[in-house]
Design a protein around this motif. Sequence first.
Motif, PDB file in Angstrom:
ATOM      1  N   ALA B 198       0.827  -1.202   0.000  1.00  0.00           N
ATOM      2  CA  ALA B 198       0.000   0.000   0.000  1.00  0.00           C
ATOM      3  C   ALA B 198       0.865   1.256   0.000  1.00  0.00           C
ATOM      4  N   GLN B 199       0.201   2.373  -0.280  1.00  0.00           N
ATOM      5  CA  GLN B 199       0.827   3.684  -0.397  1.00  0.00           C
ATOM      6  C   GLN B 199       1.755   4.077   0.743  1.00  0.00           C
ATOM      7  N   CYS B 200       1.391   3.682   1.970  1.00  0.00           N
ATOM      8  CA  CYS B 200       2.157   4.150   3.123  1.00  0.00           C
ATOM      9  C   CYS B 200       3.610   3.702   3.019  1.00  0.00           C
ATOM     10  N   ASP B 201       3.803   2.579   2.317  1.00  0.00           N
ATOM     11  CA  ASP B 201       5.150   2.101   2.086  1.00  0.00           C
ATOM     12  C   ASP B 201       5.833   3.137   1.194  1.00  0.00           C
ATOM     13  N   GLY B 202       6.686   3.919   1.774  1.00  0.00           N
ATOM     14  CA  GLY B 202       7.366   4.945   0.993  1.00  0.00           C
ATOM     15  C   GLY B 202       6.725   6.313   1.094  1.00  0.00           C
ATOM     16  N   CYS B 203       5.624   6.397   1.834  1.00  0.00           N
ATOM     17  CA  CYS B 203       4.992   7.706   1.999  1.00  0.00           C
ATOM     18  C   CYS B 203       5.910   8.614   2.817  1.00  0.00           C
ATOM     19  N   PRO B 204       6.189   9.838   2.312  1.00  0.00           N
ATOM     20  CA  PRO B 204       7.103  10.713   3.065  1.00  0.00           C
ATOM     21  C   PRO B 204       6.558  11.120   4.435  1.00  0.00           C
ATOM     22  N   ARG B 205       5.261  10.911   4.661  1.00  0.00           N
ATOM     23  CA  ARG B 205       4.698  11.353   5.950  1.00  0.00           C
ATOM     24  C   ARG B 205       4.490  10.204   6.941  1.00  0.00           C
ATOM     25  N   ARG B 206       4.926   9.011   6.574  1.00  0.00           N
ATOM     26  CA  ARG B 206       4.601   7.858   7.411  1.00  0.00           C
ATOM     27  C   ARG B 206       5.066   8.023   8.857  1.00  0.00           C
ATOM     28  N   ASP B 207       6.255   8.587   9.031  1.00  0.00           N
ATOM     29  CA  ASP B 207       6.789   8.708  10.392  1.00  0.00           C
ATOM     30  C   ASP B 207       5.884   9.536  11.291  1.00  0.00           C
ATOM     31  N   THR B 208       5.070  10.388  10.689  1.00  0.00           N
ATOM     32  CA  THR B 208       4.254  11.279  11.524  1.00  0.00           C
ATOM     33  C   THR B 208       2.923  10.640  11.890  1.00  0.00           C
ATOM     34  N   LYS B 209       2.671   9.414  11.404  1.00  0.00           N
ATOM     35  CA  LYS B 209       1.415   8.752  11.808  1.00  0.00           C
ATOM     36  C   LYS B 209       1.635   8.078  13.154  1.00  0.00           C
ATOM     37  N   PRO B 210       0.808   8.393  14.133  1.00  0.00           N
ATOM     38  CA  PRO B 210       1.006   7.768  15.447  1.00  0.00           C
ATOM     39  C   PRO B 210       0.582   6.289  15.416  1.00  0.00           C
ATOM     40  N   THR B 211       1.127   5.521  16.351  1.00  0.00           N
ATOM     41  CA  THR B 211       0.734   4.115  16.413  1.00  0.00           C
ATOM     42  C   THR B 211      -0.518   3.931  17.269  1.00  0.00           C
ATOM     43  N   ASP B 212      -1.030   5.029  17.817  1.00  0.00           N
ATOM     44  CA  ASP B 212      -2.255   4.887  18.617  1.00  0.00           C
ATOM     45  C   ASP B 212      -3.334   5.828  18.081  1.00  0.00           C
ATOM     46  N   LEU B 213      -3.451   5.826  16.760  1.00  0.00           N
ATOM     47  CA  LEU B 213      -4.388   6.760  16.130  1.00  0.00           C
ATOM     48  C   LEU B 213      -5.825   6.528  16.617  1.00  0.00           C
ATOM     49  N   LYS B 214      -6.430   7.610  17.059  1.00  0.00           N
ATOM     50  CA  LYS B 214      -7.850   7.583  17.406  1.00  0.00           C
ATOM     51  C   LYS B 214      -8.506   8.717  16.626  1.00  0.00           C
ATOM     52  N   ILE B 215      -9.533   8.396  15.887  1.00  0.00           N
ATOM     53  CA  ILE B 215     -10.140   9.426  15.040  1.00  0.00           C
ATOM     54  C   ILE B 215     -11.329  10.040  15.768  1.00  0.00           C
ATOM     55  N   ASN B 216     -11.190  11.323  16.097  1.00  0.00           N
ATOM     56  CA  ASN B 216     -12.267  12.020  16.798  1.00  0.00           C
ATOM     57  C   ASN B 216     -13.147  12.806  15.848  1.00  0.00           C
ATOM     58  N   GLU B 217     -12.644  13.014  14.632  1.00  0.00           N
ATOM     59  CA  GLU B 217     -13.342  13.878  13.699  1.00  0.00           C
ATOM     60  C   GLU B 217     -12.768  13.621  12.306  1.00  0.00           C
ATOM     61  N   PHE B 218     -13.651  13.579  11.303  1.00  0.00           N
ATOM     62  CA  PHE B 218     -13.166  13.535   9.924  1.00  0.00           C
ATOM     63  C   PHE B 218     -13.296  14.933   9.352  1.00  0.00           C
ATOM     64  N   LYS B 219     -12.182  15.434   8.805  1.00  0.00           N
ATOM     65  CA  LYS B 219     -12.221  16.784   8.240  1.00  0.00           C
ATOM     66  C   LYS B 219     -12.145  16.668   6.725  1.00  0.00           C
ATOM     67  N   ARG B 220     -12.804  17.585   6.035  1.00  0.00           N
ATOM     68  CA  ARG B 220     -12.715  17.571   4.583  1.00  0.00           C
ATOM     69  C   ARG B 220     -11.547  18.461   4.168  1.00  0.00           C
ATOM     70  N   PRO B 221     -10.770  17.991   3.163  1.00  0.00           N
ATOM     71  CA  PRO B 221      -9.515  18.685   2.827  1.00  0.00           C
ATOM     72  C   PRO B 221      -9.711  20.161   2.487  1.00  0.00           C
ATOM     73  N   HIS B 222     -10.817  20.468   1.790  1.00  0.00           N
ATOM     74  CA  HIS B 222     -10.954  21.863   1.345  1.00  0.00           C
ATOM     75  C   HIS B 222     -11.454  22.781   2.452  1.00  0.00           C
ATOM     76  N   TRP B 223     -11.748  22.224   3.587  1.00  0.00           N
ATOM     77  CA  TRP B 223     -12.149  23.059   4.709  1.00  0.00           C
ATOM     78  C   TRP B 223     -11.054  23.134   5.764  1.00  0.00           C
ATOM     79  N   THR B 224      -9.897  22.617   5.405  1.00  0.00           N
ATOM     80  CA  THR B 224      -8.872  22.424   6.423  1.00  0.00           C
ATOM     81  C   THR B 224      -7.567  23.067   5.992  1.00  0.00           C
ATOM     82  N   GLN B 225      -6.908  23.609   6.936  1.00  0.00           N
ATOM     83  CA  GLN B 225      -5.532  24.065   6.711  1.00  0.00           C
ATOM     84  C   GLN B 225      -4.673  22.818   6.881  1.00  0.00           C
TER      85      GLN B 225
END
Lengths: 174, 322, 665
Positions: B198-225
């Motif tokens: 999958a994409q994450c293999d080699g994704c430049p941002r992978r290191d910034t994904k936490p191993t305890d991800l909890k999703i409290n909210e889904f944001k839409r890209p065009h409404w988000t900085q």
Amino acid sequence: MEEKPVTDKLVTGADWEPLIVAFFCNWCTYTAADLAGVSRMGYDPNVRVIRVMCSGRVDPQFVLDAFAHGADGVLIGGCHPGDCHYVEGNYKTLRRYHLLRRVLADLGIEPERLRLEWIAASEGEKVAKTINEMVEQVRALGPLRLSRRFREWDAELASLEAEVKRGEEVAAHV
Amino acid sequence: MSDKPKIAFYWCASCGGCEESIVDLAEDILEVAQAVDIVFWPVAMDVKRRDVEAMPDGSILATMVNGSIRTSEQEEMAYLLRRKSQILIAYGSCAHTGGVPSLANQFSREQILRYVYEEAPTVVNEEKVRPQPRHGHNGTAVTLPEFRALVRSLDQVVEVDYYLPGCPPTPKLLKQAVLALLSGELPPKGTVLAPDTAQCDGCPRRDTKPTDLKINEFKRPHWTQIDPNTCFLAQGIVCMGPATRSGCEAQCIKGNMPCTGCFGPTSRVRDQGAKILSALASSVNAREPEDIEKILDGIPDPVGTFYRYSLAKSLLRAKVTR
Amino acid sequence: MSEKKNGQVRIGVYICHCGANIADTVDVKAVAEYAATLPGVVIARDYKYMCSDPGQELIQQDIEEHQINRVVVAACSPSLHEHTFRGAAERAGLNPFFVQMVNIREHDSWVHTEREAATVKAKDLVRAAVQRVYFHKPLEKRRVPIHPEVLVVGGGIAGIHAALTVANSGKKVYLVEREATIGGHMAQYDKTFPTLDCAACILTPKMSAVKAHPNIVLWTYSEVVSVDGSVGDYKVVVKRKPRYIREDLCVGCLQCIDACVFKEPKFDDEFNLGLSKRKPIYIPFPQATPKVVVIDPEACIQLRTGKCKRSCLEACVERGAIDFEQKETYEEIHVGSIIIATGFKTFDPRRLPQYGYGRYPNVYTTLEVERLVNASGPTSGQVITRDGRVPKSVGIILCVGSRDENTNRWCSRVCCMTSLKLAHLIKEHTGAEVYIFYIDMRAAGKGYEEFYQRVLNEGVHFVRGRVAEITDWALDPSEEGKLVARVEDTNTGFVRRIPLDMVVLAVGLEPQFDAHEVQRMFGISCSLDGFFLEKHPKLAPAPTYTDGIFIAGLCHGPKDIPDTVMQAGYAAAEAIALADTGYFELEPNTAYVVEEECSGCKSCVPLCPYQAITFKEDKQKAFINEVLCKGCGTCVAACPSGSIRQNLFEDEEIFSEIEGVLAYA
């Protein structure tokens, strides 16, 4: 003119019986179904149970695959919240179930065709009741039988394929 | 005609981007053109269908078809090119998994025709004229291809040997595929010619994904900085990366947009949408149905989000009642 | 594809008749004939009892003679006989995990009556199993070592007996009791039926034995607060509540109690159910074990206000056992197995206001009367009502909170015998006329019926009927100042009014008030009634579905002392057997990450409740520690690139099962 919805073309004759695929967790719901058996609690014979260790093992792909292969309904049975043999596998199931229902609704599958029930090992009666209820609900909705619908959808391909074949044969003779 | 291997390109229901991607080979295209004979490429060359029909069966080494299949004509061309080609390659998301056009599988033929020919705000069509497959005019019959009830991927119509995924595929993957074709060193039939992780293999941002991800909210890209360095999922933005095959060199991510899934699923997955659904929902940080629902409201169009490129090849294929 | 991986697949299918259990409802011959037509099936047979030795030999023979390498047995639930058929395969040299069971008894013949539908269902399920078993892989059983130590939770007679049995086998036992003393309910009883031997006389030696046993660590006034791990290694945290007394220093001289600034006992004595009073510093009862006083922080002036003369400290100045600064402490232990013996609570008769408990002082519960008739009880064994009279007529009402749609549906099993015993004792102590109001008398047990006859002969009156109400509304002078039981005597067909001086409610038995929390903490199940659920109602009435956790005594359901002791011994024997075997075989249904497929997306990592999944920074891949994995498969379902597999529950196996049951849809 409004095109006829696909459902109408399906056989709704007397031969149709709702077919429900159930995924039961080993520790609670599967055991409850065993208990229903031991207690001889009769219920409708329309369910086919597939055993998984935890409802958390139920990949949404399984649900879709069951629908795609002709199930009229899918039932997932897990332990009550807080009672999961694997601590909280059932919460993951619950969350997936809520999102999956949204996808199903958007794809025209009635929410009653997918059901998630918490059934403890001691609730044999609830197994029988849930199955009977669901069979009735699905019976009222009518057949889904995507397997048959797919064949119908693809009939438009078959006609062209045959035409192309005929054309080729003609060409070969000329 | 030379003895060089013959190659053909064809487009079905597509946007033309796949054709562009061939041109994106840049100078390399000259090398390709030297190594092969391009015998059929409607977008670039004037070769007619009857010319193809005249070719002996199997005389084309490989044909790359892009676009999904919506009309009877596209079907006919698929059958024809299948017969004429030793190797048929589904090129790009649409041919591979149905692509964006297959989102139309949520609507009936009638809904689509009515909208396009009558209701769309830019349409003036008081007589409600619709294209007809056959039309008699001055004693001659004019025919148009039939508009099918469903959008299909190429392999839902004819047998496909290989797939080049992507919307569009990268020049790098195309070049690798052509080189493989010329060398004859081909993987087993049915292979998707891209890495099977999958994409994450080699994704430049992978290191910034936490191993305890909890999703409290889904944001839409065009409404988000959007933070340009942090994993999209860690920012609550749906990213299809975890459920999408790699090979695109993370172009969208480098452009600070989340993956939308054009490379399709890995070979182990039957339904890309179901898989990202499962992964995302599992990490939703709520236990009560109402709280879960509230978080899920952040994904207003789950089908369009999870199946943007793959509805035709999803397990359900289409909206059931259209 | 599979052929390359697994060699040529040769499937044997076996359809069990289970005598008539399956064959009466399912056309087993038709199912076998159908199975024979399925791809890969080499042999399909039906047989009367597949689980019998000849049935198993059938499979073994076919493996040897017909080179069967996959086995499908359609019979009962896999929970009963999966291990049987795996064993048969193993004996014939086949990897046991090439066996798949189909449940056509509990899930089919026992719940359906229509033969045709049941047969179709059986065929569907068999087909699914045949398609599934095709993908099975040879697996190795996993063995986990067993910590020899055992935890017993609850120090009533069940816990005491279990602890002593395990300790006597040479294993270390931790016995954790919530109250300040062990003994449980049995310590409160006066005599035991039907032999009328005194409960204390038979119980207290066992309590002392617990205290003295070198292999038993006794923690009273303590509670289990968390349980982690699984069979073989449970990590348990026990909270030791402050009793404000140093247990190692107190010798039980009780001088501190005399010295307490409260000259008179003023607080309800729990052991005597409030029928007597105690001081803030007290010992629950004379034979309490350990014989250590305890201070009630709600009552003690020093603990409440910090302003007391602390005369108790002076009384204990030499030993210095009193410690007002004591704080709760936590002990962490590792044990291989756990015996839960947390007991019960009695039904609160205030829920049936028609019987006037709490309103009329002379309405008692059976447990209260146990204390009243006890020589060391609040009245030194004299049966005197709350208003100070010796009763001349006493009525005992059975099934209060039992066998009642409005309260509890179950029979509490011991109330008939308890009431017979109390009738006998009350008569012996007071000479009163005793009435027993009953629905049915249940006296099943060794010597029980004989005891019933004895009490009958003693002249106790038996009135068959559920008492409608207890009232103090006198209709004639004979009823003045008395309680009146209004009851339909169904033997004679009359509605009677029976004046009584004392009413005893034979209260039913219920799950402990915190049974649900205990159930969750230990990861076991409850039956519908709320008592803990055993693994099998007949054949495994002490094990639970959670390996290494056993239940004993009334936490499992109402039972009398002999049955409790038997179950406790059985639970202990299971725990000993487990410890002596030294290992436990686990289903090899763990999940694993296929490293070259994993993209390192970390989706799975937070989902594991056992922290079995870690992210390996060096490889940028997820990794599952199979020792910690319990095999739920949640991560497998969530892996967005399909890179985690679960043994025995692989995607291919489940998909083929789904498609198998739907082949004709």
